[in-house]
Design a protein around this motif. Structure first.
Motif, mmCIF file in Angstrom:
data_model
loop_
_atom_site.group_PDB
_atom_site.id
_atom_site.type_symbol
_atom_site.label_atom_id
_atom_site.label_comp_id
_atom_site.label_asym_id
_atom_site.label_seq_id
_atom_site.Cartn_x
_atom_site.Cartn_y
_atom_site.Cartn_z
ATOM 1 N N PHE A 1 0.820 -1.218 0.000
ATOM 2 C CA PHE A 1 0.000 0.000 0.000
ATOM 3 C C PHE A 1 0.856 1.271 0.000
ATOM 4 O O PHE A 1 0.641 2.172 -0.813
ATOM 5 N N ASP A 2 1.849 1.326 0.900
ATOM 6 C CA ASP A 2 2.663 2.548 0.996
ATOM 7 C C ASP A 2 3.432 2.810 -0.293
ATOM 8 O O ASP A 2 3.549 3.959 -0.742
ATOM 9 N N THR A 3 3.955 1.729 -0.896
ATOM 10 C CA THR A 3 4.697 1.893 -2.151
ATOM 11 C C THR A 3 3.765 2.354 -3.261
ATOM 12 O O THR A 3 4.112 3.218 -4.081
ATOM 13 N N LEU A 4 2.573 1.763 -3.295
ATOM 14 C CA LEU A 4 1.570 2.157 -4.299
ATOM 15 C C LEU A 4 1.273 3.653 -4.197
ATOM 16 O O LEU A 4 1.335 4.391 -5.195
ATOM 17 N N VAL A 5 0.956 4.109 -2.986
ATOM 18 C CA VAL A 5 0.625 5.532 -2.802
ATOM 19 C C VAL A 5 1.828 6.394 -3.181
ATOM 20 O O VAL A 5 1.691 7.382 -3.921
ATOM 21 N N GLY A 6 3.009 5.986 -2.726
ATOM 22 C CA GLY A 6 4.230 6.762 -2.999
ATOM 23 C C GLY A 6 4.494 6.887 -4.493
ATOM 24 O O GLY A 6 4.821 7.975 -4.988
ATOM 25 N N ARG A 7 4.323 5.787 -5.219
ATOM 26 C CA ARG A 7 4.572 5.816 -6.670
ATOM 27 C C ARG A 7 3.584 6.732 -7.381
ATOM 28 O O ARG A 7 3.951 7.503 -8.274
ATOM 29 N N MET A 8 2.299 6.618 -6.994
ATOM 30 C CA MET A 8 1.281 7.436 -7.665
ATOM 31 C C MET A 8 1.502 8.925 -7.381
ATOM 32 O O MET A 8 1.384 9.765 -8.279
ATOM 33 N N VAL A 9 1.839 9.243 -6.125
ATOM 34 C CA VAL A 9 2.048 10.656 -5.770
ATOM 35 C C VAL A 9 3.263 11.210 -6.511
ATOM 36 O O VAL A 9 3.199 12.293 -7.109
ATOM 37 N N ALA A 10 4.364 10.464 -6.508
ATOM 38 C CA ALA A 10 5.584 10.951 -7.174
ATOM 39 C C ALA A 10 5.317 11.195 -8.662
ATOM 40 O O ALA A 10 5.691 12.235 -9.222
ATOM 41 N N HIS A 11 4.608 10.240 -9.288
ATOM 42 C CA HIS A 11 4.274 10.368 -10.712
ATOM 43 C C HIS A 11 3.427 11.612 -10.963
ATOM 44 O O HIS A 11 3.671 12.381 -11.902
ATOM 45 N N ASP A 12 2.432 11.826 -10.093
ATOM 46 C CA ASP A 12 1.488 12.915 -10.357
ATOM 47 C C ASP A 12 2.035 14.290 -9.984
ATOM 48 O O ASP A 12 1.590 15.305 -10.532
ATOM 49 N N ILE A 13 3.021 14.325 -9.092
ATOM 50 C CA ILE A 13 3.689 15.616 -8.831
ATOM 51 C C ILE A 13 4.485 16.012 -10.075
ATOM 52 O O ILE A 13 4.412 17.144 -10.562
ATOM 53 N N GLU A 14 5.205 15.046 -10.622
ATOM 54 C CA GLU A 14 6.009 15.338 -11.817
ATOM 55 C C GLU A 14 5.107 15.760 -12.985
ATOM 56 O O GLU A 14 5.376 16.733 -13.691
ATOM 57 N N LEU A 15 4.010 15.030 -13.148
ATOM 58 C CA LEU A 15 3.077 15.330 -14.237
ATOM 59 C C LEU A 15 2.498 16.748 -14.089
ATOM 60 O O LEU A 15 2.447 17.530 -15.052
ATOM 61 N N ALA A 16 2.080 17.079 -12.861
ATOM 62 C CA ALA A 16 1.471 18.405 -12.637
ATOM 63 C C ALA A 16 2.494 19.512 -12.863
ATOM 64 O O ALA A 16 2.166 20.578 -13.385
ATOM 65 N N ARG A 17 3.739 19.244 -12.468
ATOM 66 C CA ARG A 17 4.778 20.277 -12.678
ATOM 67 C C ARG A 17 4.990 20.509 -14.156
ATOM 68 O O ARG A 17 5.094 21.652 -14.613
ATOM 69 N N LYS A 18 5.026 19.411 -14.934
ATOM 70 C CA LYS A 18 5.204 19.550 -16.389
ATOM 71 C C LYS A 18 4.039 20.334 -16.973
ATOM 72 O O LYS A 18 4.213 21.222 -17.805
ATOM 73 N N GLN A 19 2.823 19.995 -16.545
ATOM 74 C CA GLN A 19 1.636 20.639 -17.116
ATOM 75 C C GLN A 19 1.523 22.095 -16.688
ATOM 76 O O GLN A 19 0.984 22.917 -17.424
ATOM 77 N N ALA A 20 2.043 22.396 -15.484
ATOM 78 C CA ALA A 20 1.982 23.781 -15.020
ATOM 79 C C ALA A 20 2.926 24.651 -15.835
ATOM 80 O O ALA A 20 2.712 25.824 -16.008
#
Ligand code: NAP
Ligand code: G4F
Length: 320
Positions: A301-320
């Protein structure tokens, strides 16, 4: 080289399964439906390595054409209107795709290539509010139109196995998520919001029932279980789950904390995201899959959440 045909190849699971099959030396065919926007982004990296056929589970002729063209050894039926809340709004469409769609595909396979092995994407939603760890023996009692349609497809698959001797398996999968999860499902909705809050492009997140508990694993692990079912000498029905459930509130807390944020400062409760009837807790007992398929989840569970958050921070930064 074995050949596989995947419906729903553009979805979360379809894309992970296509990756796995290509890696394992399969010739991969997929059914894609027409859309006015790009619905192939999850498999863009596989361009030229998978064969795509126009089709729709509501259109029997298109399924016949795809099965005839692919001549598959293995068929994975992953296509669905898979959103539970939407199924309350679109019960007839959901039944057409999920229940009758499975019937159309089974008939195409029975007629054209009855030796092919068939995987049906069944779901923990078929059990409804069952108590305790759920196994293959737990009775079905669906609590939404999506779950009811999946129960029809489940029984039809078992019937094709028993009546026609076909190699058909139902994977009864509990919730599984990933960086490729659709953004209308709660986990990805939360991690996308965390990413955008970090990037400064969103401030609030509206959610429904925070008390609901789900048994969340990672989709990459779960598509491996699908493949293992079709390598068995006989078809069968298997629960696939981690055996641990967490509340939506816990997911929120961990996802925001992974970005150094306090979820209570950003989350609002909005009745629009509450369902006419929800399932309070779903937790699975995958003992049979562990013993028979040699399957076990590798991402907690912790790895799953960590992976999704890390991915989506990077994605949002690119899109911003
Ligand atoms: P998903 O991301 O929503 O993908 C659904 C796929 O089905 C997409 O490729 C979609 O195409 C396609 N599709 C929808 N309607 C169709 C139609 N009428 N004809 C042909 N294709 C159609 O779902 P998922 O999370 O990958 O789940 C895969 C399967 O497992 C589904 O059957 C789901 O019900 C089941 N399941 C999922 C979970 C889970 O937690 N993820 C758990 C248990 C069972 P577009 O890309 O064009 O929309
Ligand atoms: O992420 P969800 O929409 O997934 P749900 O309903 O459990 O269904 C998913 O898993 C099933 C397997 O059990 C699959 F068969 C199905 O295709 C799909 O992949 O909601 C999870 C929980 C629910 O209790 C929901 O009420 O989260 C709760 N929730 C709270 N706020 C929300 C929200 N769900 C969504 N989608 N959006 C919200 O804002």
């Amino acid at each position: 080289m074995p050949t596989a045909l995947v419906t729903g190849i553009t979805g979360q699971d379809g894309s992970w399964l296509a990756d796995l099959l290509v890696e394992r030396g399969y010739e991969v065919h997929g059914i894609v439906r027409r859309a006015s926007v790009d619905n192939r982004h999850r498999i863009a990296h596989l361009e030229g390595r998978v064969h795509l056929h126009w089709g729709d589970l509501t259109d029997a002729d298109s399924l016949v054409r795809a099965v005839r063209a692919a001549k598959p050894d293995e068929v994975y039926n992953l296509a669905a209107q898979s959103h539970v809340a939407v199924s309350f709004e679109l019960p007839v469409h959901t039944a057409d795709v999920v229940a009758l769609g499975a019937a159309r595909l089974l008939e195409a396979v029975r007629t054209l290539c009855p030796e092919a092995r068939f995987y049906q994407a069944s779901t923990s939603e078929m059990f409804g509010a069952a108590e305790g760890p759920i196994s293959e023996d737990t009775p079905f009692h669906p609590r939404n139109p999506y779950g009811a349609a999946k129960v029809y497809a489940f029984h039809l698959c078992r019937m094709y196995r028993e009546a026609y001797g076909m190699h058909v398996s139902n994977g009864i999968l509990f919730n599984h998520e990933s960086e490729r999860r659709g953004e209308a499902f709660v986990t990805r909705k939360i991690t996308r919001a965390v990413g955008r809050i970090v990037a400064g492009t969103q401030s609030r997140l509206a959610l429904g029932n925070l008390d609901a508990r789900r048994d969340w694993g990672h989709a990459a692990d779960y598509v491996d279980a699908m493949w293992r079912m079709l390598q068995r000498p006989e078809g069968g029905d298997y629960v696939v789950a981690t055996g641990v459930s967490h509340a939506v509130r816990d997911f929120c807390e961990r996802a925001f904390a992974a970005a150094g944020l306090d979820w209570r400062e950003h989350v609002d409760i909005d009745p629009r995201f509450q369902r006419p009837m929800d399932i309070p807790d779903l937790v699975g007992d995958a003992s049979l899959a562990r013993e028979t398929l040699g399957w076990a989840p590798t991402i907690d569970f912790d790895t799953l959440v960590g992976r999704m958050v890390a991915h989506d921070i990077e994605l949002a930064r690119k899109q911003a």
